[in-house]
Design a protein around this motif. Structure first.
Motif, PDB file in Angstrom:
ATOM      1  N   PRO A  37     -30.475  -8.913 -50.740  1.00  0.00           N
ATOM      2  CA  PRO A  37     -30.278  -9.977 -49.758  1.00  0.00           C
ATOM      3  C   PRO A  37     -31.365 -11.048 -49.697  1.00  0.00           C
ATOM      4  O   PRO A  37     -31.098 -12.140 -49.209  1.00  0.00           O
ATOM      5  CB  PRO A  37     -30.186  -9.240 -48.419  1.00  0.00           C
ATOM      6  CG  PRO A  37     -30.544  -7.841 -48.653  1.00  0.00           C
ATOM      7  CD  PRO A  37     -30.574  -7.593 -50.130  1.00  0.00           C
ATOM      8  N   ASP A  41     -30.285 -14.821 -48.912  1.00  0.00           N
ATOM      9  CA  ASP A  41     -30.658 -15.407 -47.628  1.00  0.00           C
ATOM     10  C   ASP A  41     -31.308 -16.772 -47.818  1.00  0.00           C
ATOM     11  O   ASP A  41     -30.967 -17.742 -47.124  1.00  0.00           O
ATOM     12  CB  ASP A  41     -31.610 -14.456 -46.897  1.00  0.00           C
ATOM     13  CG  ASP A  41     -32.035 -14.979 -45.544  1.00  0.00           C
ATOM     14  OD1 ASP A  41     -31.157 -15.150 -44.675  1.00  0.00           O
ATOM     15  OD2 ASP A  41     -33.244 -15.216 -45.357  1.00  0.00           O
ATOM     16  N   LEU A  74     -26.420 -11.976 -42.525  1.00  0.00           N
ATOM     17  CA  LEU A  74     -26.307 -12.693 -43.793  1.00  0.00           C
ATOM     18  C   LEU A  74     -24.840 -12.915 -44.144  1.00  0.00           C
ATOM     19  O   LEU A  74     -24.447 -14.011 -44.546  1.00  0.00           O
ATOM     20  CB  LEU A  74     -27.017 -11.924 -44.908  1.00  0.00           C
ATOM     21  CG  LEU A  74     -26.974 -12.529 -46.303  1.00  0.00           C
ATOM     22  CD1 LEU A  74     -27.689 -13.876 -46.331  1.00  0.00           C
ATOM     23  CD2 LEU A  74     -27.587 -11.585 -47.316  1.00  0.00           C
ATOM     24  N   ARG A  77     -23.379 -15.666 -41.917  1.00  0.00           N
ATOM     25  CA  ARG A  77     -23.820 -17.009 -42.329  1.00  0.00           C
ATOM     26  C   ARG A  77     -23.052 -17.452 -43.569  1.00  0.00           C
ATOM     27  O   ARG A  77     -22.613 -18.603 -43.657  1.00  0.00           O
ATOM     28  CB  ARG A  77     -25.324 -17.018 -42.597  1.00  0.00           C
ATOM     29  CG  ARG A  77     -26.143 -16.882 -41.333  1.00  0.00           C
ATOM     30  CD  ARG A  77     -27.612 -16.636 -41.612  1.00  0.00           C
ATOM     31  NE  ARG A  77     -28.224 -17.717 -42.362  1.00  0.00           N
ATOM     32  CZ  ARG A  77     -29.198 -17.534 -43.252  1.00  0.00           C
ATOM     33  NH1 ARG A  77     -29.668 -16.325 -43.509  1.00  0.00           N
ATOM     34  NH2 ARG A  77     -29.709 -18.568 -43.888  1.00  0.00           N
TER      35      ARG A  77
END
Length: 88
Positions: A37, A41, A74, A77
């Motif tokens: 991630p 991100d 995450l 988003r």
């Protein structure tokens, strides 16, 4: 694990990236393709900072949104940008 050079610019704001939009999209696509991630991100952060989205990025965002191994924030988003981009 040492990161490849292509994603290292993601550790700085998009405004500091001096190459073309197409190069920035390649950097973001590489970050979104990363299996952990952290780089995803940061890549989503560049999209939130205003980098235009293309079809490849939309596809990668959809994959992140569905990947339950990534943190929920995450995925949310990624889903939000994915949805905005597909509604145009």
């Amino acid at each position: 694990m040492k990161s490849p050079t292509i994603v290292e610019p993601l550790e700085h704001p998009l405004a500091e990236f001096s190459s073309s939009i197409d190069c920035a999209r390649e950097v973001v696509a590489a970050g979104l393709s990363w299996p952990t991630p952290y780089w995803c991100d940061l890549a989503i952060g560049w999209l939130e900072q205003g980098l235009p989205v293309d079809d490849k990025i939309v596809e990668l965002l959809g994959a992140i949104a569905e990947n339950r191994s990534f943190p929920q924030r995450l995925r949310q988003r990624a889903f939000a940008i994915h949805r905005r981009s597909t509604m145009r």
